[in-house]
Design an enzyme around this catalytic site. Structure first.
Site, mmCIF file in Angstrom:
data_model
loop_
_atom_site.group_PDB
_atom_site.id
_atom_site.type_symbol
_atom_site.label_atom_id
_atom_site.label_comp_id
_atom_site.label_asym_id
_atom_site.label_seq_id
_atom_site.Cartn_x
_atom_site.Cartn_y
_atom_site.Cartn_z
ATOM 1 N N ASP A 52 0.830 -1.200 0.000
ATOM 2 C CA ASP A 52 0.000 0.000 0.000
ATOM 3 C C ASP A 52 0.869 1.256 0.000
ATOM 4 O OD1 ASP A 52 -2.270 -1.620 0.153
ATOM 5 O OD2 ASP A 52 -2.240 -1.616 2.350
ATOM 6 N N TYR A 110 6.552 -9.952 6.065
ATOM 7 C CA TYR A 110 6.468 -8.524 6.377
ATOM 8 C C TYR A 110 7.075 -8.273 7.755
ATOM 9 C CZ TYR A 110 3.341 -6.971 2.583
ATOM 10 O OH TYR A 110 2.808 -6.616 1.365
#
Length: 268
Positions: A52, A110
């Site tokens: 994002d 992540y």
């Protein structure tokens, strides 16, 4: 026609995310425009994960098909000489036509970084979330993670606007580590929901600040209490570390953690 895979890094603070968007600068568009300039071909790139706006990447993997006669291992140098300094290509390799950056991945990794020092640090500001309302209790935060490994429905941690058909995914590993005032939260999963990591971190911080208990944290995601999950961590502390594949086609990724290790010393 050759299929080329790249390991790339980017500073997410300069981009609207990985995916092309109207009236915004994305990583995908920037790389595809660069490929067009060197080959005069319209190239479509595919990424292992769609980050994002504001989210960084230290080992993102992408691929594309191209009919252009330069040595495959030269793509990194050729692209780096033309790309902005906010994107770097670490490695370029040729892969089979059946190999796919997204669908061939076994899992993605992540990492979220929290700076829990009273004093903000200018040099960490872009890469971490400076959060200090009080000292974060990392023991309680770690306890809250119990039971998350495996296949579960993480609907509570999915932001609105997702186009996924299901909110079920499999977490391979999740851990929290504190070094001095830096807290690192690592999550490895087969796939990630829209806003999933940042929602998890936002709730974990509430646990660390004693605003909710580890049991309440678990209750919210197990019982899909999405309406109770209001806090979400900012994008700048999140980084796509890498993707792992069954076949180790890269020299750097899978063997090395390409994310820099930050250490704060000298003040408290």
């Amino acid at each position: 026609m050759k299929r080329v895979a790249l390991v790339i890094q980017y500073d997410g603070s300069y981009f609207s995310g990985w995916q092309r968007q109207k009236n915004a600068i994305s990583v995908q568009e920037t790389i595809e425009n660069c490929l067009f300039k060197i080959s005069n071909q319209i190239i479509k790139t595919f990424a292992s994960g769609r980050t994002d706006a504001g989210v960084h990447a230290s080992g993102q993997v992408i691929h594309f098909d191209i009919d252009f006669l330069i040595p495959i291992d030269r793509y990194a140098d050729v692209l780096n000489s033309r790309l902005p300094h906010t994107i770097r290509i670490l490695e370029s390799v040729e892969v089979k036509s059946s190999w796919h950056a997204c669908y061939s991945a076994v899992y993605r990794h992540y990492r979220y970084v929290i700076n829990n020092n009273k004093i903000p640090n200018l040099f960490l500001n872009k890469w971490s979330w400076h959060r200090y309302q009080k000292y974060l209790d990392e023991v309680s935060m770690s306890i809250a993670l119990d039971g998350m490994i495996g296949e579960h429905d993480f609907f509570a941690f999915q932001k609105s606007g997702s186009n996924r058909s299901t909110s079920v995914t499999t977490i391979k590993d999740i851990k929290l580590e504190r070094t001095e005032d830096l807290i690192l939260i690592d999550i490895k999963a087969t796939g990630f929901l829209y806003g999933m990591v940042r929602s998890i971190v936002g709730q974990l911080v509430l646990v660390g600040e004693k605003k909710i208990t580890p049991d309440i944290f678990k209750d919210r995601w197990v019982l899909k209490k999405k309406h109770d999950v209001r806090e979400s961590a900012p994008a700048k502390g999140l980084c796509f570390v890498n993707s792992v594949y069954e076949e180790n086609i890269f020299k750097r990724i899978n063997k090395n953690d390409l994310f820099p290790k930050f250490v704060i010393r000298g003040y408290s």
